[in-house]
Scaffold this motif. Structure first.
Motif, PDB file in Angstrom:
ATOM      1  N   LEU A  19      22.554  57.410  24.457  1.00 25.80           N
ATOM      2  CA  LEU A  19      21.380  58.067  23.902  1.00 25.80           C
ATOM      3  C   LEU A  19      20.152  57.799  24.745  1.00 25.80           C
ATOM      4  CD1 LEU A  19      21.683  57.405  20.090  1.00 25.80           C
ATOM      5  CD2 LEU A  19      21.712  59.594  21.226  1.00 25.80           C
ATOM      6  N   GLY A  20      20.252  56.769  25.584  1.00 26.17           N
ATOM      7  CA  GLY A  20      19.129  56.483  26.458  1.00 26.17           C
ATOM      8  C   GLY A  20      17.948  55.834  25.766  1.00 26.17           C
ATOM      9  N   VAL A  21      18.226  55.013  24.752  1.00 24.20           N
ATOM     10  CA  VAL A  21      17.126  54.298  24.100  1.00 24.20           C
ATOM     11  C   VAL A  21      16.730  53.126  24.997  1.00 24.20           C
ATOM     12  CG1 VAL A  21      16.538  52.889  22.110  1.00 24.20           C
ATOM     13  CG2 VAL A  21      17.955  54.904  21.828  1.00 24.20           C
ATOM     14  N   SER A  22      15.436  52.899  25.160  1.00 27.81           N
ATOM     15  CA  SER A  22      15.029  51.799  26.036  1.00 27.81           C
ATOM     16  C   SER A  22      15.021  50.496  25.259  1.00 27.81           C
ATOM     17  CB  SER A  22      13.629  52.063  26.591  1.00 27.81           C
ATOM     18  OG  SER A  22      12.713  52.056  25.537  1.00 27.81           O
ATOM     19  N   GLU A  23      15.494  49.446  25.897  1.00 30.01           N
ATOM     20  CA  GLU A  23      15.515  48.109  25.315  1.00 30.01           C
ATOM     21  C   GLU A  23      16.109  48.033  23.929  1.00 30.01           C
ATOM     22  OE1 GLU A  23      11.291  47.076  27.385  1.00 30.01           O
ATOM     23  OE2 GLU A  23      11.654  46.486  25.322  1.00 30.01           O
ATOM     24  N   PRO A  24      17.319  48.532  23.746  1.00 33.50           N
ATOM     25  CA  PRO A  24      17.929  48.383  22.426  1.00 33.50           C
ATOM     26  C   PRO A  24      18.382  46.931  22.230  1.00 33.50           C
ATOM     27  CG  PRO A  24      19.510  49.330  23.937  1.00 33.50           C
ATOM     28  CD  PRO A  24      18.235  49.175  24.710  1.00 33.50           C
ATOM     29  N   ASP A  25      18.450  46.522  20.978  1.00 35.66           N
ATOM     30  CA  ASP A  25      18.882  45.167  20.685  1.00 35.66           C
ATOM     31  C   ASP A  25      19.996  45.282  19.660  1.00 35.66           C
ATOM     32  OD1 ASP A  25      17.238  42.264  19.182  1.00 35.66           O
ATOM     33  OD2 ASP A  25      19.188  42.538  20.130  1.00 35.66           O
ATOM     34  N   ILE A  26      21.214  44.949  20.081  1.00 37.60           N
ATOM     35  CA  ILE A  26      22.362  45.104  19.187  1.00 37.60           C
ATOM     36  C   ILE A  26      23.081  43.781  19.107  1.00 37.60           C
ATOM     37  CG2 ILE A  26      24.454  46.420  18.756  1.00 37.60           C
ATOM     38  CD1 ILE A  26      23.405  48.466  20.736  1.00 37.60           C
ATOM     39  N   ARG A  27      23.209  43.229  17.922  1.00 35.55           N
ATOM     40  CA  ARG A  27      23.929  41.978  17.832  1.00 35.55           C
ATOM     41  C   ARG A  27      24.643  41.802  16.510  1.00 35.55           C
ATOM     42  NH1 ARG A  27      18.894  38.021  18.386  1.00 35.55           N
ATOM     43  NH2 ARG A  27      17.898  39.650  19.585  1.00 35.55           N
ATOM     44  N   PRO A  28      25.657  40.957  16.485  1.00 35.67           N
ATOM     45  CA  PRO A  28      26.391  40.738  15.236  1.00 35.67           C
ATOM     46  C   PRO A  28      25.624  39.793  14.324  1.00 35.67           C
ATOM     47  CG  PRO A  28      27.344  39.429  16.996  1.00 35.67           C
ATOM     48  CD  PRO A  28      26.239  40.224  17.616  1.00 35.67           C
ATOM     49  N   GLN A  29      25.927  39.896  13.032  1.00 35.89           N
ATOM     50  CA  GLN A  29      25.327  38.986  12.071  1.00 35.89           C
ATOM     51  C   GLN A  29      26.384  38.598  11.052  1.00 35.89           C
ATOM     52  OE1 GLN A  29      22.982  40.473   8.776  1.00 35.89           O
ATOM     53  NE2 GLN A  29      21.288  39.185   9.380  1.00 35.89           N
ATOM     54  N   GLY A  30      26.586  37.324  10.885  1.00 37.26           N
ATOM     55  CA  GLY A  30      27.582  36.898   9.905  1.00 37.26           C
ATOM     56  C   GLY A  30      28.960  37.357  10.332  1.00 37.26           C
ATOM     57  N   LYS A  31      29.847  37.580   9.357  1.00 37.12           N
ATOM     58  CA  LYS A  31      31.230  37.896   9.695  1.00 37.12           C
ATOM     59  C   LYS A  31      31.463  39.364   9.946  1.00 37.12           C
ATOM     60  CE  LYS A  31      34.709  35.406   8.500  1.00 37.12           C
ATOM     61  NZ  LYS A  31      35.916  35.073   7.763  1.00 37.12           N
ATOM     62  N   ASP A  32      30.705  40.213   9.308  1.00 40.21           N
ATOM     63  CA  ASP A  32      31.057  41.628   9.432  1.00 40.21           C
ATOM     64  C   ASP A  32      29.848  42.550   9.526  1.00 40.21           C
ATOM     65  OD1 ASP A  32      31.821  42.101   5.875  1.00 40.21           O
ATOM     66  OD2 ASP A  32      30.087  41.295   6.934  1.00 40.21           O
ATOM     67  N   ARG A  33      28.698  42.029   9.977  1.00 43.95           N
ATOM     68  CA  ARG A  33      27.528  42.893  10.047  1.00 43.95           C
ATOM     69  C   ARG A  33      27.031  43.038  11.472  1.00 43.95           C
ATOM     70  NH1 ARG A  33      23.940  41.016   4.844  1.00 43.95           N
ATOM     71  NH2 ARG A  33      25.621  41.240   3.327  1.00 43.95           N
ATOM     72  N   ILE A  34      26.391  44.172  11.710  1.00 40.61           N
ATOM     73  CA  ILE A  34      25.814  44.426  13.024  1.00 40.61           C
ATOM     74  C   ILE A  34      24.362  44.834  12.837  1.00 40.61           C
ATOM     75  CG2 ILE A  34      25.931  45.865  15.075  1.00 40.61           C
ATOM     76  CD1 ILE A  34      28.865  46.251  14.549  1.00 40.61           C
ATOM     77  N   ILE A  35      23.467  44.180  13.581  1.00 42.59           N
ATOM     78  CA  ILE A  35      22.047  44.557  13.495  1.00 42.59           C
ATOM     79  C   ILE A  35      21.648  45.332  14.730  1.00 42.59           C
ATOM     80  CG2 ILE A  35      19.706  43.714  13.317  1.00 42.59           C
ATOM     81  CD1 ILE A  35      20.578  41.286  12.150  1.00 42.59           C
ATOM     82  N   LEU A  36      20.956  46.436  14.525  1.00 44.17           N
ATOM     83  CA  LEU A  36      20.440  47.203  15.643  1.00 44.17           C
ATOM     84  C   LEU A  36      18.934  47.296  15.566  1.00 44.17           C
ATOM     85  CD1 LEU A  36      23.251  48.939  15.022  1.00 44.17           C
ATOM     86  CD2 LEU A  36      22.238  50.338  16.755  1.00 44.17           C
ATOM     87  N   GLN A  37      18.286  47.118  16.719  1.00 50.08           N
ATOM     88  CA  GLN A  37      16.862  47.403  16.770  1.00 50.08           C
ATOM     89  C   GLN A  37      16.649  48.378  17.897  1.00 50.08           C
ATOM     90  OE1 GLN A  37      13.969  44.757  16.079  1.00 50.08           O
ATOM     91  NE2 GLN A  37      15.131  43.394  14.764  1.00 50.08           N
ATOM     92  N   LEU A  38      16.163  49.549  17.563  1.00 53.44           N
ATOM     93  CA  LEU A  38      15.975  50.582  18.571  1.00 53.44           C
ATOM     94  C   LEU A  38      14.516  50.993  18.576  1.00 53.44           C
ATOM     95  CD1 LEU A  38      19.057  52.744  17.603  1.00 53.44           C
ATOM     96  CD2 LEU A  38      18.928  50.988  19.355  1.00 53.44           C
ATOM     97  N   PRO A  39      13.769  50.513  19.574  1.00 56.03           N
ATOM     98  CA  PRO A  39      12.350  50.873  19.595  1.00 56.03           C
ATOM     99  C   PRO A  39      12.146  52.307  20.043  1.00 56.03           C
ATOM    100  CG  PRO A  39      12.902  49.467  21.454  1.00 56.03           C
ATOM    101  CD  PRO A  39      14.143  49.608  20.644  1.00 56.03           C
ATOM    102  N   GLY A  40      11.072  52.878  19.563  1.00 60.14           N
ATOM    103  CA  GLY A  40      10.638  54.193  20.041  1.00 60.14           C
ATOM    104  C   GLY A  40      11.637  55.315  19.847  1.00 60.14           C
TER     105      GLY A  40
END
Lengths: 363, 540
Positions: free
Chosen positions: B176-197
């Motif tokens: 998608l070409g998002v700049s500086e995305p932040d994708i990481r796991p959380q706990g046993k089965d969750r995924i956190i995404l931070q997509l600026p702009g």
């Protein structure tokens, strides 16, 4: 320039019964407000649901917005104006009723775009919290407040009464019990509330006076702040919890300044009764208390008026907290020390000083 | 005293310089295109280049928490096992009356002839080691075997599902070409995404949560769709729908298809997916398979010429073209009533691969860019006005000493900003509130010192003794008070996420730096005035 002339001597301790009355009334209002509202007004962060902040580029009313969304079958949604009238910003809040939250934002946007025109509608912010996460956050918040209080208990008991080991042991025991019970599945809210009461009782029994005074003052401040929010029917969000924790820190700040003076003065003035020592200490620190509260207040007022609507509630919590926090250091925390009039706050081995003999505990 | 002043002054100077160095990238003029700060070459090599990191609530963007439905991955694995058991037993000519997955996720095999039990057990033990026999029951002339999954294998599948989902989502976000995305796991089965702009949060959400399970299934030519609609699908077949959305009328048209349940081939063999235009200028998606997939596809098409092959994505029928001829060369086309946009999205999702299990969105916070910039503006205004008020007040109330406190205050804000840049911490709206709060509270340390100094002066002490006494008496009080606030801030940091963490960070940094400026810097200035300038009278 001096606001408080040196040698000022206001009889705080003598007037404390009036203060108790005021505190009692405030706490009573708090409980009443919470009761009438059916518990705290949880925002989406804690109750789950969807919050959409919309701005229109034309004048409109909440009624119009509601009718634009009529087809969406969201009768339970609350629509509120947000910010100044000319801005045409609204908050649409949908409670978590188990329906499909994921596609909701889209549907709302489309419905509004249809009625007002695509470029007239600007979705500024969306917050969607599923029920599981909401529950999670609520529990985390409660634990956070409880742990903060325990750590503070340790620090104060240590610094003011040298009772490091005892307070550490007690805190560890309390923490362990709470964690254990929470795993078994006890209701977290009640668990933490009861744990707090137990902590107070323990402090009382173990004569951890300074800690007891500080913690009672803390609970007093946080409760009243939540009460004001309940009365004004404002939402409790994550930001507000952050504000509450800040109030915890700030109120403590204040209380410690006074305790510190009391400790110093009771070492110096062996002949004075504890009540007199407290009075003198409060008077001596009055200048500083008013100044710091003053500057903090000024700064938070700036936030309140200039910081924009998103931060406004947060600023309100801090304003109430600063005011009540200052008041509680003088009229709640210090009088608790009077429960042990012959101890005067430290293990200096001073001969017992009879206090004013007033054993009335802070209600 | 002289030497100590010089050293301390050097320390303070060094700190100022370091702070300015860290701050420069944030205030340096920006390159118009990349919005990166323009820094001279020598700077880029040795010195820090990070700007202060703005949080999503100031920059605008999305924060999403997905929960990977790991159960589905486990169930899918069990289903695959069933297929393989069926295949293996058929080879050895052992008839099965039934092979299904029960509600508890276990495999249930019913043998038609009980005398095969030993043989079946031997096969299970050698070829299906991850399946453990839970129970074996004889019912009349049938034997019912229940198999469960080895718990370690169960665990492994769950972990794999999460890490695979993470990779797939990451791949989709990359495309998608998002700049500086932040994708990481959380706990046993969750995924956190931070997509600026992100411009269109809805589209991104849809794209990311699409399972994108592509399956090729044969149309059931032997039975009629209508009778299936009336009486239910015959065994081994299922009814799936093709949904066509008409943008003009806003209505959906659903066409039923009766398909054989058995999956002929899945999208796992796809190596590439591209959008192309056919002779009517309609977009379609062109697929390429790897060699194994190409062979499989060739076999399927070769065996089913003139029959229809349905292309099914997430249980939606896309199309069901007639197989004209055996297709070798490993290419296929997906046609449908696509817009260019839809075709591109589909291609992205096929390229990145299917999610091993579906994901459920647990939490979403999106802030539009307009709100973000408004918030920054309002936050900065508050800081400036607040600071001015406090600075003025200190000057009036404490006179010259007030000026010293003001200096310490400005230094404080500088340090906080530099620390944010240095630690690459994120500045959020509550974080700005934290800075403002620190401004108010840091004054406290100075007030405590100055009030003590006033007391000492009143007691008749010399300027030097007054300053000394003031500082020493106030020190522990300041430490006690600030450490307790620090405790609250640290607890906040632990329990908080995103914006709240930003607040905890600025509060903590602010406390530490105000301790430094009040006790070290103010002291230094006082000492300098006392010693060098031989201050006769403490202006406080």
């Amino acid at each position: 320039m001096e606001i408080i002339k040196p040698g000022t001597h206001i009889d705080f301790v003598g007037k404390r019964k009036y203060a108790y009355a005021v505190s009692l009334i405030l706490v009573a209002i708090t409980i009443l407000a919470l009761f009438i509202r059916g518990g705290p007004n949880y925002g989406v962060d804690f109750a789950g649901g969807v919050l959409i902040e919309v701005q229109f580029h034309q004048d409109t009313t909440a009624q119009d917005v509601r009718s634009a969304m009529a087809d969406l079958n969201m009768a339970g949604a609350s629509i509120q104006r947000f910010g100044a009238v000319g801005h045409n910003e609204f908050l649409i809040r949908v409670q978590d009723t188990g329906q499909e939250l994921e596609g909701l934002t889209n549907k709302v946007h489309q419905a509004l775009a249809q009625k007002y025109g695509q470029d007239q509608v600007d979705i500024r912010r969306v917050e969607m919290v599923g029920p599981k996460v909401g529950e999670d956050l609520r529990q985390k918040a409660l634990f956070a407040v409880f742990y903060a209080i325990l750590f503070i208990l340790i620090y104060i008991s240590g610094r003011f009464e040298m009772k490091w080991m005892m307070s550490l042991a007690v805190s560890a025991a309390l923490m362990a019990t709470v964690i254990l019970l929470s795993h078994i599945g006890a209701g977290i809210t009640w668990l933490i509330l009861i744990a707090l009461l137990v902590t107070l009782a323990v402090c009382f029994i173990l004569k951890l006076q300074n800690a007891l005074g500080a913690i009672v003052a803390l609970i007093h401040d946080v409760s009243i702040t939540m009460g004001i929010f309940a009365v004004l029917d404002k939402e409790i969000t994550l930001s507000i919890v952050a504000a509450l924790l800040t109030i915890v820190g700030y109120s403590l700040n204040d209380t410690i300044i006074v305790f510190d003076r009391i400790r110093e003065n009771s070492r110096k003035q062996r002949k004075m009764s504890l009540a007199e020592v407290i009075n003198q200490s409060i008077n001596e620190t009055l200048s500083r208390t008013i100044l710091t509260s003053g500057t903090t207040l000024v700064v938070v007022l700036c936030l309140f008026f200039l910081g924009g609507p998103v931060i406004r509630d947060f600023a309100l919590a801090l304003i109430v907290g600063v005011l009540v926090g200052t008041y509680s250091s003088v009229y709640v925390a210090s009088p608790i020390l009077l429960l042990w009039p012959d101890q005067a706050g430290q293990k200096s081995g001073a001969p017992s000083l009879k206090g004013s003999g007033n054993k009335k505990a802070k209600a | 005293m002289n030497r100590s002043i010089k050293w301390r002054a050097l320390v303070v100077l060094a700190v100022i310089v370091v702070a300015l160095v860290y701050l420069y990238p944030t205030v340096a003029p920006r390159d118009k295109e990349t919005n990166e700060p323009k820094l001279p070459k020598f700077w880029q090599k040795v010195l820090p280049t990070e700007m202060i990191n703005l949080g999503l609530d100031l920059k605008g963007g999305m924060h999403v928490v997905f929960e990977v439905q790991v159960e589905e991955a486990v169930d899918a694995a069990m289903d695959r096992n069933i297929e393989e058991i069926r295949f293996t037993l058929r080879k050895d000519r052992i008839p099965l009356a039934e092979a299904t997955r029960n509600e508890a996720g276990q495999i249930v095999l019913v043998l038609a002839k009980p005398e095969h039990l030993d043989q079946v057990n031997k096969i299970l033990n050698s070829d299906f080691r991850f399946l453990k026999t839970v129970s074996t029951k004889t019912e009349g002339d049938q034997v019912r075997i229940t198999l469960g999954l080895d718990p370690k294998e169960d665990e492994r599948i769950r972990e794999w599902a999460v890490s695979q989902s993470l990779e797939t989502i990451r791949s989709r976000v990359d495309q998608l070409g998002v700049s500086e995305p932040d994708i990481r796991p959380q706990g046993k089965d969750r995924i956190i995404l931070q997509l600026p702009g992100v411009e269109d949060p809805n589209k991104v959400k849809n794209l990311l949560s699409k399972t994108a399970r592509l399956e090729f299934k044969l149309v059931d030519e032997a039975h009629s769709v209508d009778s299936a609609l009336r009486d239910g699908a015959p065994p081994g077949s299922e009814l799936l729908y093709q949904t066509e959305y008409d943008p003009q009328t806003g209505r959906e048209k659903k066409t039923p298809f009766l398909l054989r349940k058995r999956v002929q081939m899945t999208g796992e063999y796809i190596t590439d997916a591209r959008v192309a235009l056919d002779q009517y200028n309609q977009p379609y998606v062109s697929l390429r398979f790897d060699s194994k997939g190409a062979r499989l596809f060739e076999r399927i098409t070769g065996n089913n010429v003139k029959k229809r092959l349905a292309i099914v994505l997430d249980d939606n029928v896309y199309s069901a073209p007639v197989i004209q001829d055996r297709i070798s060369g490993g290419r296929a086309q997906i046609e449908g009533r696509f817009t260019m946009e839809d075709a591109r999205d589909l291609a992205i999702v096929l390229r990145a691969g299917a999610l091993p299990a579906s994901v459920k969105m647990l939490e979403e916070r999106t802030v539009g860019a307009s709100l973000g910039s408004d918030s920054i503006r309002q936050g900065v205004t508050s800081i400036i006005v607040g600071m001015l008020l406090v600075l003025t007040f200190m000057l009036i109330y404490y006179r010259k000493s007030g000026a010293i406190a003001d200096l310490a205050l400005v230094f404080n804000v500088l340090l906080i900003a530099a620390a944010l840049a240095a630690f690459r911490a994120t500045l959020t709206l509550p974080g700005i509130a934290g800075i403002i709060l620190t401004i108010g509270m840091s004054v406290d340390a100075n007030v405590l010192i100055f009030e003590r100094i006033r007391e000492e002066v009143r007691l008749g002490k010399t300027p030097r003794a007054a300053v000394d006494g003031g500082f020493s008496k106030a020190t522990w009080t300041i430490l006690d008070a600030n450490i307790t606030t620090l405790i609250a801030a640290i607890v906040l940091f632990q329990f908080g996420t995103g914006p709240i963490r930003g607040f905890a960070v600025t509060l903590s940094v602010g406390i530490v730096s105000s301790l430094f400026t009040a006790m070290f810097v103010s002291r230094l200035v006082f000492d300098y005035l006392l010693v060098q300038k031989k201050m006769k009278h403490v202006s406080v």
